[in-house]
Design a protein around this motif. Structure first.
Motif, short mmCIF file in Angstrom:
data_model
loop_
_atom_site.label_atom_id
_atom_site.label_comp_id
_atom_site.label_asym_id
_atom_site.label_seq_id
_atom_site.Cartn_x
_atom_site.Cartn_y
_atom_site.Cartn_z
N SER A 62 54.72 1.48 12.47
CA SER A 62 54.73 2.44 11.53
C SER A 62 56.27 2.54 11.09
CB SER A 62 54.30 3.75 11.83
OG SER A 62 53.05 3.71 12.15
N TYR A 64 59.03 4.79 9.40
CA TYR A 64 59.28 6.30 8.56
C TYR A 64 60.53 6.30 7.79
CZ TYR A 64 55.75 7.32 11.93
OH TYR A 64 54.58 7.23 12.82
N ILE A 111 55.47 5.31 5.83
CA ILE A 111 55.51 6.72 5.57
C ILE A 111 56.46 7.32 5.10
CG2 ILE A 111 54.84 8.90 6.62
CD1 ILE A 111 53.56 6.35 8.99
N TYR A 112 56.54 8.10 4.08
CA TYR A 112 57.59 8.68 3.30
C TYR A 112 57.32 9.99 3.47
CZ TYR A 112 58.17 3.82 1.68
OH TYR A 112 58.32 2.28 1.72
N TYR A 113 58.85 10.82 3.71
CA TYR A 113 58.73 12.02 3.79
C TYR A 113 59.91 12.60 2.72
CZ TYR A 113 55.66 12.43 7.77
OH TYR A 113 54.88 12.34 8.63
N LYS A 120 55.06 15.14 3.90
CA LYS A 120 54.83 13.68 3.49
C LYS A 120 54.59 13.39 2.12
CE LYS A 120 51.92 11.76 6.45
NZ LYS A 120 50.68 11.17 6.85
N GLU A 123 51.68 7.70 2.19
CA GLU A 123 51.59 6.63 3.19
C GLU A 123 50.87 5.67 2.86
OE1 GLU A 123 49.21 6.80 7.51
OE2 GLU A 123 49.99 8.71 6.74
#
Length: 129
Positions: A62, A64, A111-113, A120, A123
């Motif tokens: 993953s 991030y 995964i982008y915040y 979030k 994803e």
């Protein structure tokens, strides 16, 4: 945005490939540790690469990210999800650095915040069985 990360990943894979005593899971874990030692890393004015994680129990890597400014827009990701997914998929398929993950049938997640809301934004999951 992704080129810097791919270069780092490629260098790490080449370095670790020399360690023939390691299992593939151990190699992937070392790659994640190596990348995390350089995080957080600003990739451009709107994107920070926060960390990566390899979960051997699920054979999943993953990545991030935190997005700010114009990129910090949940509606944009909802509206254009398929286009973003296709672009990432093409990058993964055509990347030498991702070849080992694809060959090992590793699940790959991006995964982008949001920087502003800390929620979030999107994803993307690839190579899921």
């Amino acid at each position: 945005m992704m080129k810097n990360k791919w270069i780092l990943t490629g260098g790490a894979i080449c370095l670790l490939a020399a360690c023939s005593q390691m299992t593939q899971e151990e190699r992937f874990q070392k790659i994640a540790e190596n990348e995390n030692s350089k995080c957080p890393k600003r990739l451009n004015s709107t994107t920070v690469f926060d960390s990566t994680r390899y979960d051997a129990s699920q054979n999943c890597v993953s990545y991030y990210y935190t997005l700010s400014g114009k990129a910090d827009d949940a509606e944009k990701y909802k509206k254009n999800y398929d286009n973003f997914r296709k672009a990432l998929d093409n990058t993964i398929i055509n990347s030498l650095e991702m070849k080992a993950y694809l060959e090992y049938k590793t699940i790959i997640k991006y995964i982008y915040y949001s920087d502003s809301t800390k929620t979030k934004l999107a994803e993307f999951v690839f190579n899921e069985n």
